[in-house]
Design an enzyme around this catalytic site. Structure first.
Site, PDB file in Angstrom:
ATOM      1  N   ASP A   9       0.859  -1.187   0.000  1.00 34.59           N
ATOM      2  CA  ASP A   9       0.000   0.000   0.000  1.00 34.59           C
ATOM      3  C   ASP A   9       0.891   1.232   0.000  1.00 34.59           C
ATOM      4  O   ASP A   9       2.074   1.154   0.335  1.00 34.59           O
ATOM      5  CB  ASP A   9      -0.914   0.012   1.226  1.00 34.59           C
ATOM      6  CG  ASP A   9      -1.955   1.138   1.146  1.00 34.59           C
ATOM      7  OD1 ASP A   9      -2.511   1.346   0.060  1.00 34.59           O
ATOM      8  OD2 ASP A   9      -2.191   1.811   2.157  1.00 34.59           O
ATOM      9  N   SER A  10       0.328   2.373  -0.377  1.00 29.32           N
ATOM     10  CA  SER A  10       1.122   3.602  -0.380  1.00 29.32           C
ATOM     11  C   SER A  10       1.461   4.047   1.044  1.00 29.32           C
ATOM     12  O   SER A  10       2.464   4.713   1.259  1.00 29.32           O
ATOM     13  CB  SER A  10       0.367   4.708  -1.105  1.00 29.32           C
ATOM     14  OG  SER A  10      -0.874   4.923  -0.492  1.00 29.32           O
ATOM     15  N   GLY A  42      -2.367   8.942  -4.621  1.00 33.91           N
ATOM     16  CA  GLY A  42      -3.621   9.350  -5.235  1.00 33.91           C
ATOM     17  C   GLY A  42      -3.539  10.542  -6.164  1.00 33.91           C
ATOM     18  O   GLY A  42      -4.442  10.781  -6.954  1.00 33.91           O
ATOM     19  N   CYS A  72      -3.464  -0.982  -2.371  1.00 38.13           N
ATOM     20  CA  CYS A  72      -3.652   0.415  -2.750  1.00 38.13           C
ATOM     21  C   CYS A  72      -4.475   0.502  -4.039  1.00 38.13           C
ATOM     22  O   CYS A  72      -4.104  -0.065  -5.057  1.00 38.13           O
ATOM     23  CB  CYS A  72      -2.284   1.045  -2.973  1.00 38.13           C
ATOM     24  SG  CYS A  72      -2.331   2.720  -3.612  1.00 38.13           S
ATOM     25  N   ASN A  73      -5.589   1.215  -3.967  1.00 38.11           N
ATOM     26  CA  ASN A  73      -6.452   1.348  -5.147  1.00 38.11           C
ATOM     27  C   ASN A  73      -5.757   2.106  -6.272  1.00 38.11           C
ATOM     28  O   ASN A  73      -5.849   1.724  -7.437  1.00 38.11           O
ATOM     29  CB  ASN A  73      -7.743   2.084  -4.775  1.00 38.11           C
ATOM     30  CG  ASN A  73      -8.719   1.199  -4.047  1.00 38.11           C
ATOM     31  OD1 ASN A  73      -9.606   0.628  -4.641  1.00 38.11           O
ATOM     32  ND2 ASN A  73      -8.541   1.054  -2.749  1.00 38.11           N
ATOM     33  N   SER A  74      -5.049   3.199  -5.926  1.00 36.18           N
ATOM     34  CA  SER A  74      -4.380   3.999  -6.957  1.00 36.18           C
ATOM     35  C   SER A  74      -3.354   3.136  -7.688  1.00 36.18           C
ATOM     36  O   SER A  74      -3.207   3.210  -8.909  1.00 36.18           O
ATOM     37  CB  SER A  74      -3.697   5.214  -6.327  1.00 36.18           C
ATOM     38  OG  SER A  74      -4.615   5.960  -5.562  1.00 36.18           O
ATOM     39  N   GLU A 150      -5.985  10.823   8.433  1.00 37.16           N
ATOM     40  CA  GLU A 150      -4.646  10.907   9.020  1.00 37.16           C
ATOM     41  C   GLU A 150      -4.588  11.953  10.134  1.00 37.16           C
ATOM     42  O   GLU A 150      -3.791  11.842  11.049  1.00 37.16           O
ATOM     43  CB  GLU A 150      -3.620  11.182   7.928  1.00 37.16           C
ATOM     44  CG  GLU A 150      -3.615  10.009   6.962  1.00 37.16           C
ATOM     45  CD  GLU A 150      -2.426   9.914   6.060  1.00 37.16           C
ATOM     46  OE1 GLU A 150      -1.828  10.952   5.751  1.00 37.16           O
ATOM     47  OE2 GLU A 150      -2.109   8.771   5.663  1.00 37.16           O
ATOM     48  N   CYS A 182     -10.505   3.186  -1.549  1.00 40.09           N
ATOM     49  CA  CYS A 182      -9.258   3.648  -0.947  1.00 40.09           C
ATOM     50  C   CYS A 182      -9.160   2.994   0.421  1.00 40.09           C
ATOM     51  O   CYS A 182     -10.159   2.943   1.156  1.00 40.09           O
ATOM     52  CB  CYS A 182      -9.258   5.172  -0.821  1.00 40.09           C
ATOM     53  SG  CYS A 182      -7.842   5.815   0.100  1.00 40.09           S
ATOM     54  N   THR A 183      -7.971   2.490   0.763  1.00 38.10           N
ATOM     55  CA  THR A 183      -7.830   1.720   2.011  1.00 38.10           C
ATOM     56  C   THR A 183      -8.073   2.547   3.267  1.00 38.10           C
ATOM     57  O   THR A 183      -8.293   1.989   4.334  1.00 38.10           O
ATOM     58  CB  THR A 183      -6.425   1.090   2.107  1.00 38.10           C
ATOM     59  OG1 THR A 183      -5.456   2.103   1.841  1.00 38.10           O
ATOM     60  CG2 THR A 183      -6.264  -0.047   1.118  1.00 38.10           C
ATOM     61  N   HIS A 184      -8.022   3.878   3.155  1.00 40.18           N
ATOM     62  CA  HIS A 184      -8.287   4.713   4.334  1.00 40.18           C
ATOM     63  C   HIS A 184      -9.779   4.799   4.669  1.00 40.18           C
ATOM     64  O   HIS A 184     -10.143   5.082   5.806  1.00 40.18           O
ATOM     65  CB  HIS A 184      -7.801   6.149   4.102  1.00 40.18           C
ATOM     66  CG  HIS A 184      -6.337   6.349   4.309  1.00 40.18           C
ATOM     67  ND1 HIS A 184      -5.408   5.907   3.408  1.00 40.18           N
ATOM     68  CD2 HIS A 184      -5.635   6.965   5.304  1.00 40.18           C
ATOM     69  CE1 HIS A 184      -4.197   6.238   3.845  1.00 40.18           C
ATOM     70  NE2 HIS A 184      -4.302   6.877   4.978  1.00 40.18           N
TER      71      HIS A 184
END
Lengths: 263, 263
Positions: A9-10, A42, A72-74, A150, A182-184
């Protein structure tokens, strides 16, 4: 020797995926790489995301993995349709996420929330349309949601106001299936439900990847592990903030110290 | 051969500095490097910021520069007290910004707004105290302001609400000198004034760097240029969004196409 499952993931958002998978597969080992030094992905171009992604897949391969997951989706948007990396099965979140959304949706009206890069790629739109040409897809970029998570402003009036702005059209169109691209975003589920209503289906990457992995075991593409499990979390930058955030995201799963790697 | 002034920022925010300097010094050439691929710097560790900063200073030196300016506050914190790089004068924003704030402040009560990295470094606090031990310094990290600027939500109720939250204590303490410790923040001046009142002094990096540069000319450390000027804007990642944003930030100064470089 035990082989682990590599997750990339990013940043730390992908720990929501690691937690889901480590709970579902308690005998498996995992090696996570969060590219914190260069996040967010992103708002980067596809070329840059791919260059960084290749470095990370190579790093994870060297850690003796039996499968690679792009949480990570991006990053998933630039590796779409690639099912292996140098002979190792490679999973992304776009294809299983799209299939899962179509499965739960009654009216095939599906919204996708994501970063600018994910939405600009139209990866979900194209995948959903390929799987079901009748699908009606609404894409919404939500660049502020990652910084809000965040900052820790969850259940917060600011986040509520931002969510209302981003989700305005989706609510108006009464779309009841929403892909959290998005993982967030899973952290914001209560805020999103407050805007969209309790009857909305929120499709999460962790759940769909668990199902995908289960399929690979059943098809004997992957062998189940039975030994002592190990969970490694590697990141490309380290501050106290990340140590704390990692513990919060993984709770109650205990984690060892984070490992810093330079790519 | 004309030598230019090198400016480095983590992204495009530093164009607020380039615009100010190119207006003030119309015969000078400039070479700007925005490390867009790896932004933001504001939540990275000092080690990582320094590693990236060194790469960028080396790149700019190879572009034939006579002075180097670190416009990025987060990067300035890790190069504090270093007045040259391989023989070339090196300016940062922390020291001149601190001196300018002390000069305009009556009561020596000064607030610093910045990214997490800038505030965590206490670089402004320590510099202000070194210049004037009686200074009363209040530091406030504002991680959401950069993404809000990049989303274009200026003069916006969301930004207003976020600014009120971040500036609550500064307003309560009636602090009237505020250092804008991030190159993105000048765009939000109207929003900040709305919270803090019209009588607040907002200290901006562009203005203080112009004064600093003027000093170097007067001290004959730097030679003034008289030839045809050239303005180059190099970035480490390129999407349409950045081209548009660069034109908006530099308006009405015309700019050529952005150059993509890989570091």
């Amino acid at each position: 020797m035990t082989k682990s499952i590599g997750i990339f993931d990013s940043g730390l958002g992908g720990l929501t995926v690691l937690k889901e998978l480590s709970t579902r597969f308690p005998n498996e080992s995992f090696c996570y790489l969060g590219d914190i030094a260069r996040l967010p992905y992103g708002n980067k171009s596809p070329e840059t995301i791919r260059r960084y992604g290749m470095q990370i897949l190579k790093f994870l391969k060297e850690q003796n993995v039996k499968a690679l997951i792009i949480a990570c989706n991006s990053a998933s948007t630039v590796f779409l349709g690639e099912n292996e990396f140098e002979g190792i099965p490679l999973l992304n979140v776009i294809e299983p996420g799209s299939a899962a959304a179509l499965k739960v949706s009654q009216d095939k009206k599906i919204a996708v929330l994501g970063t600018s890069a994910t939405v600009r790629s139209h990866a979900y739109l194209e995948t959903l349309k390929r799987l079901d040409a009748s699908a009606e897809v609404y894409e919404q970029a939500c660049p502020l949601l990652v910084p809000l998570v965040e900052e820790g402003w969850v259940h917060d009036p600011v986040t509520q106001l931002v969510a209302e702005r981003y989700l305005h059209e989706i609510k108006k169109e009464e779309i009841k299936t929403v892909i959290l691209g998005c993982t967030h975003y899973p952290v914001l589920k209560p805020d999103l439900r407050k805007v969209l209503g309790d009857d909305v289906h929120l499709v999460e990457s962790g759940e769909v990847l668990a199902q995908q992995l289960e399929n690979l075991y059943q098809q004997k593409v992957l062998e189940r592990d039975t030994g002592t499990r190990q969970i490694r979390i590697c990141i490309t930058d380290l501050t106290d903030h990340f140590e704390r955030l990692a513990r919060v995201l993984m709770h109650p799963e205990p984690i060892g110290p984070l490992e810093k790697v330079v790519l």
